[in-house]
Design an enzyme around this catalytic site. Structure first.
Site, PDB file in Angstrom:
ATOM      1  N   TYR A 145       0.807  -1.165   0.092  1.00 50.76           N
ATOM      2  CA  TYR A 145      -0.273  -0.128   0.010  1.00 50.76           C
ATOM      3  C   TYR A 145       1.026   1.267   0.029  1.00 50.76           C
ATOM      4  O   TYR A 145       1.730   1.422   0.802  1.00 50.76           O
ATOM      5  CB  TYR A 145      -0.999  -0.140   1.234  1.00 50.76           C
ATOM      6  CG  TYR A 145      -1.512   1.197   1.767  1.00 50.76           C
ATOM      7  CD1 TYR A 145      -1.381   1.729   2.810  1.00 50.76           C
ATOM      8  CD2 TYR A 145      -2.407   2.064   0.745  1.00 50.76           C
ATOM      9  CE1 TYR A 145      -1.903   2.908   3.426  1.00 50.76           C
ATOM     10  CE2 TYR A 145      -3.056   3.063   1.129  1.00 50.76           C
ATOM     11  CZ  TYR A 145      -2.960   3.432   2.382  1.00 50.76           C
ATOM     12  OH  TYR A 145      -3.417   4.827   3.075  1.00 50.76           O
ATOM     13  N   ASP A 230      -1.051  -5.998   9.611  1.00 46.89           N
ATOM     14  CA  ASP A 230      -2.166  -5.183   9.240  1.00 46.89           C
ATOM     15  C   ASP A 230      -3.072  -6.112   9.013  1.00 46.89           C
ATOM     16  O   ASP A 230      -3.027  -6.530   7.709  1.00 46.89           O
ATOM     17  CB  ASP A 230      -1.573  -4.182   8.181  1.00 46.89           C
ATOM     18  CG  ASP A 230      -2.685  -3.507   7.636  1.00 46.89           C
ATOM     19  OD1 ASP A 230      -3.936  -3.557   7.945  1.00 46.89           O
ATOM     20  OD2 ASP A 230      -2.306  -2.313   6.878  1.00 46.89           O
ATOM     21  N   ILE A 232      -6.576  -5.082   8.393  1.00 47.19           N
ATOM     22  CA  ILE A 232      -7.674  -4.241   8.171  1.00 47.19           C
ATOM     23  C   ILE A 232      -8.906  -4.871   7.235  1.00 47.19           C
ATOM     24  O   ILE A 232      -9.768  -4.362   7.122  1.00 47.19           O
ATOM     25  CB  ILE A 232      -7.447  -3.054   7.877  1.00 47.19           C
ATOM     26  CG1 ILE A 232      -6.803  -2.695   6.793  1.00 47.19           C
ATOM     27  CG2 ILE A 232      -6.436  -2.317   8.937  1.00 47.19           C
ATOM     28  CD1 ILE A 232      -6.510  -1.290   6.160  1.00 47.19           C
ATOM     29  N   LYS A 268     -12.328  -0.513   6.491  1.00 48.94           N
ATOM     30  CA  LYS A 268     -12.596  -1.627   5.386  1.00 48.94           C
ATOM     31  C   LYS A 268     -13.521  -2.499   5.493  1.00 48.94           C
ATOM     32  O   LYS A 268     -14.486  -2.890   4.812  1.00 48.94           O
ATOM     33  CB  LYS A 268     -11.512  -2.176   4.961  1.00 48.94           C
ATOM     34  CG  LYS A 268     -10.158  -1.263   4.678  1.00 48.94           C
ATOM     35  CD  LYS A 268     -10.281  -0.358   3.877  1.00 48.94           C
ATOM     36  CE  LYS A 268      -9.200   0.835   3.541  1.00 48.94           C
ATOM     37  NZ  LYS A 268      -9.351   1.904   2.725  1.00 48.94           N
TER      38      LYS A 268
END
Lengths: 475, 515
Positions: A145, A230, A232, A268
């Protein structure tokens, strides 16, 4: 004239990356079904809008959850004054429970380890501040990202060292790649403090299997470095194989838990980026303590905490939401990837996330970054779709593009697919089957999305941005 | 390492002067080297072993560890040393530094109140909270507004709940309609016909990140801000902690009623320069915290002249602008700066709704600046500290009701004034004088005549007796970096009128034996 700081004048914000250039193009000419039918369609924003009606129904049926109702207003006083950085106990409990549910209740999360932050963005920065000093480094598998370049580095002074993953093995994170990156950091005299993995992956949309995760946990234990997971997109896993979290692996594999930290968010999984709910969950007590104090810089609004606590404590709602969300994502993903395959466009096989990792390598004039940029300019300017070029994700191989599919209604999706089909036909680069299956009627499904996503007044988060030189440039 | 000014006048004679310079310098450098090596070790000690903070402690996030040690930003390249792979877990120096501050009077006091809070009926012998800067006096007004306007607040103008409008990504520096509403509020609050332009506003999740963001924007690591003291204890965290920027305290004196003294600023600036410390700006609070002074128009003009002369910034923290009480005139920095003034680029105002509207939980902070470069950078930094969208929508509705805002401002000021006057009268009865405050929630009381020794130790001893015997939690002046011992900060906006006589009685109980 009075000077300002290097942080203020430098490029650490990362907004000069091509990732953001597409946004700028979108903002100057955003698509609207009636007002601007030739505008740019936003396919670069990983937002989950597929379950809005579901959530809206709950909010209307539960006025006590919102402070702005006769039923809810008696909670107002204590909520308005509540600024304790520990966060409301009911909020932390609800979040911990939700995190467990998303992992099939195979693990339990402790509310006392839940620390708030200003969105996942704030969570990442906070973790970097807690684990590393300026000049130290994190390893990050590519592609990753683009926001990490800003979130982990800008104000913290931390460096990122890429762990290069190849398309030849579907971008898997191999032990070899990890070791190579670690050695590279050492050679550059950078002290590696941790490894950051995104699982499910952004931009790939894939999940890490048990074997890979186990290997990663062993690696970080050997090197005595932190592991930041991460997660998410954990609840966006819409089909097999099942999601495996680091929190599960550490129950099975011997591990120093002080090295394990999870970044989470509701942006998300629940489609609530506007609520700014970021979570740092650490197994390290000192980090929890420090992060909690740091959370003063990005506390979640108590009004929002109250609403989320109510919503996520409603077991029936949560269970049905998770099921419904997966169903919608699967449906959209299936249709989108199938439609692309009909015109000869492939993508990495994925089962999670709000996007696909589209393979346009064969459309490149040559296997170079420049060729990718040229193709991207064509997509933005001629096809009028904002997609994100793989180079902005530090992908080592040109020709890949991330395309988001969950942030639009069915009608917009059809328009986007039509544009793609037209483009492919024009370029004649792929075999187009005789029988093009189209939707029987292009219904204007405005009723479902009258909420105004298409309204010009809804701007993307980066409004206003200066126009992008990259987009204006022509070959 | 700083350049050491050789000891002069200590050792007379040329040879002696040389020796007198070299030996202390050498000793100093060796000491620095020794300390630097040992500073790495806290990394090793602060691993899983550190116990977590008591999770039930309610601590105001608006204030932080007053004694946060100076954290040097160590460059790992310089200190790269092979670590035992199976050894303790290394974390950042920020974490290892944080563990030490938990025993400051500020936190101890808060914990005590948490464990044993005073309640007139349920717990009449509990600890009375006078250490938290919150305003409970006018919250009922906001609640009543909400009860009456509930549905409009969430729905805005539409008849249907727009999930899209609150759940999706919004501009990180705030919705334009909310900026318009906030600008209007600020214009109403600060009066005098100053019109605040919504385009010059960046919204943040509270005043805490607003101050930190400005600190990141205006100064580089190792630079400094001048901060007049006594000051808000939270500056240690907001200005210094993650930025690596220093604070230079500029003491104000009781002889001046703790008013800002430009000559003192000048002296501090020059001393900093000699030490090789680059000053990038001054941070003032107006109304000041904890004293409650309102800076006069003349002072503000002089401050601007000073800033212009040194070519530095001014950050004016005006979060108590609406919480003025009494008859003094409040003058905002916004009044001092003309829109065409070249100096407008050096002035930045911090505001928020936590204090003035009693909504600290909602996390609404404001950076107001006419410096486009600062605004542009601050906007990007709000990515880390944005206000929740549903909260913005709710408050936009509320602030757009200008009649409500007008009534609130007037009533709030009246109630603050009444409580302040009663508290001051109560203190005076015991012979405790305080500085006349024009705004804020604090009474800055002089108990220097009542401490056993004229020192920080004496002050802390009195604080302990007040807490343990008197069961009142006040904040000792040392937490606010006051240079004169014996001053105490007493927050009165969480009290009711009935609490005042109880409070007076409790303090009297503590003070009697000393005489």
């Amino acid at each position: 004239m009075v000077a300002i700081s290097k942080i203020a004048t430098g490029n650490g914000h990362g907004e000069n990356s091509p990732y953001f250039d597409g946004w700028k193009a979108y903002e100057t000419n955003p698509f609207h079904p009636t007002d601007r039918p030739d505008g740019v369609i936003q396919m670069g924003l990983a937002e989950n809008q597929l379950c809005f009606n579901f959530v809206k129904k709950w909010v209307i049926e539960h006025p006590e959850a919102s402070l702005c109702s006769a039923q809810g207003v008696n909670k107002f006083k204590e909520t308005a004054l509540f600024q304790d950085y520990h966060g409301m106990p009911e909020f932390r409990q609800a979040v911990a429970k939700f995190m467990g549910k998303v992992r099939g209740d195979r693990v339990k999360f402790e509310p006392d380890r839940v620390v708030m932050s200003g969105g996942a963005t704030g969570a990442h920065e906070m973790v970097a501040f807690c684990l590393a000093d300026p000049g130290e480094a994190f390893l990050v598998p590519t592609p990753y990202y683009p926001g990490f370049d800003r979130d982990l580095r800008w104000r913290t002074g931390v460096e990122l060292v890429p762990v290069v993953c190849e398309s030849s093995n579907d971008f898997k994170i191999t032990r070899n790649a990890l070791e190579t990156a670690y050695e590279k950091a050492k050679e550059a005299n950078l002290r590696v403090k941790g490894l950051l993995i995104t699982n499910p992956s952004n931009p790939l949309g894939t999940i890490l299997d048990r074997e890979t995760l186990t290997g990663i946990v062993k690696f970080i234990n050997e090197k005595n470095i932190h592991l930041i997971g991460d997660e998410i997109y954990a609840a966006t896993v819409f089909t097999e194989p099942e999601f495996v979290s680091i929190s599960e692996i550490i129950e099975e594999v011997e591990c120093n838990r002080d090295l394990i930290h999870i970044v989470y968010s509701l942006s998300k999984d629940m489609g609530f980026p506007g609520f700014r709910v970021g979570i740092v969950y650490s197994y390290n007590d000192a980090v929890v303590s420090c992060a909690r104090k740091m959370s003063s810089f990005g506390l979640v609004s108590s009004q929002t905490q109250h609403l989320i606590a109510s919503m996520l404590s409603d077991n029936d709602f949560v269970d049905s939401f998770i099921v419904e969300s997966k169903k919608q994502l699967l449906k959209r993903h299936k249709y989108f990837t199938w439609s692309l395959s009909q015109v000869g466009i492939g993508s990495l096989k994925s089962n999670a996330g709000l996007f696909i990792w589209m393979d346009l390598r064969k459309l490149l004039k040559e296997k170079t970054l420049e060729a990718e940029k040229d193709l991207w300019r064509v997509i933005i300017n001629e096809v009028k779709l904002n997609v994100s070029p793989g180079s902005s994700f530090h992908c080592n191989e040109p020709g890949w593009f991330r395309v988001c599919f969950a942030n639009m209604d069915d009608h917009t999706m059809e328009v986007a697919l039509l544009r793609i089909r037209t483009f492919m036909l024009k370029h004649n680069e792929a075999m187009v089957p005789q029988k093009l299956c189209r939707r029987s009627s292009l219904k204007l499904s405005l009723s479902r999305r009258r909420d105004g996503f298409m309204s010009p007044s809804i701007m993307s988060p980066h409004t206003p941005l200066p126009p992008s030189p990259l987009v204006r440039a022509r070959t | 390492m700083r350049v050491i000014v050789p000891l002069q006048g200590v050792v007379q004679g040329r040879g002696g002067l040389v020796l007198g310079s070299i030996i202390p310098c050498a000793l100093f450098y060796f000491l620095q080297f020794y300390l630097k090596r040992n500073r790495d070790d806290p990394d090793d000690q602060n691993e899983s072993g550190s116990p977590p903070q008591n999770p039930t402690t309610r601590s105001s996030s608006s204030e932080q560890l007053p004694e946060l040690p100076v954290l040097t930003r160590s460059l790992s390249r310089a200190l790269l040393s092979p670590r035992n792979p199976s050894g303790p877990v290394p974390i950042s120096t920020r974490v290892s530094g944080i563990v030490k501050g938990a025993d400051s009077p500020y936190y101890v006091g808060l914990r005590r109140v948490e464990e044993d809070p005073y309640d007139e009926l349920d717990n009449p012998n509990g600890v009375i909270q006078l250490g938290l800067e919150e305003n409970k006096l006018s919250l009922d007004l906001v609640k009543d507004w909400l009860a009456e306007h509930a549905s409009e607040a969430m729905l805005g103008n539409g008849k249907e709940l727009s999930i899209c409008g609150i759940a999706t990504y919004q501009p990180f520096d705030g919705l334009m309609e909310f900026k318009v509403a906030v600008a209007r509020l600020m214009s109403q609050v600060m009066e005098k016909g100053v019109i605040f332009n919504p385009s010059q506003i960046v919204l943040t999740a509270g005043a805490t990140p607003a101050i930190e963001i400005l600190s990141f924007c205006l100064a580089d690591t190792g630079n400094a801000f001048l901060v007049p003291t006594p000051c808000y204890p939270g500056f240690e965290r907001d200005v210094k902690w993650r930025t690596g920027v220093e604070i230079i305290h500029v003491p104000c004196r009781s002889a001046d009623n703790f008013n800002l003294n430009i000559a003192a600023l000048d002296t501090s600036f020059n001393q900093a320069k000699k030490r090789g410390l680059k000053v990038r700006g001054i941070i003032i609070s107006n109304p000041s915290n904890p004293v409650g002074n309102l800076l006069s128009r003349e002072t503000l003009y002089s401050l601007l002249d000073f800033a212009r002369e040194k070519n530095i910034h001014i950050v004016s923290n005006e979060i108590f602008a609406c919480s003025t009480h009494g008859n003094e005139e409040f003058v905002s920095m916004a009044e001092i700066i003309e829109p065409e003034d070249i100096d407008r680029k050096r002035v930045h105002i911090v505001y928020g709704l936590s204090e003035d509207l009693s909504l600290p939980g909602f996390r609404v902070g404001v950076i107001y600046s006419l410096n486009e470069d600062v605004l542009a950078a601050a906007k990007k930094l709000t990515r880390f500290s944005s206000i929740s969208a549903p909260t913005q929508r709710l408050l936009t509705s509320m602030l757009s009701d200008t009649r409500f805002v007008q009534t609130f401002i007037a009533t709030n000021r009246e109630r603050l004034q009444r409580m302040y006057v009663q508290l001051v009268a109560g203190l005076e009865k015991m012979g405790i004088k305080s500085i006349k405050s024009g705004g804020g929630f604090n009474c800055w009381a002089d108990m220097s005549g009542l401490i056993s020794s004229y020192s920080e130790k004496g002050e802390v001893e009195l604080w302990e007796r007040l807490l343990n015997v008197g069961k009142v939690n006040v904040t000792p002046g040392s937490c606010c970096h006051c240079i004169e011992p014996g001053w105490f900060r007493i927050c009165f906006a969480t009290l009711t009128e009935k609490d005042i006589p109880v409070l007076v009685e409790r303090i009297q109980k503590v003070l009697k034996p000393v005489n």
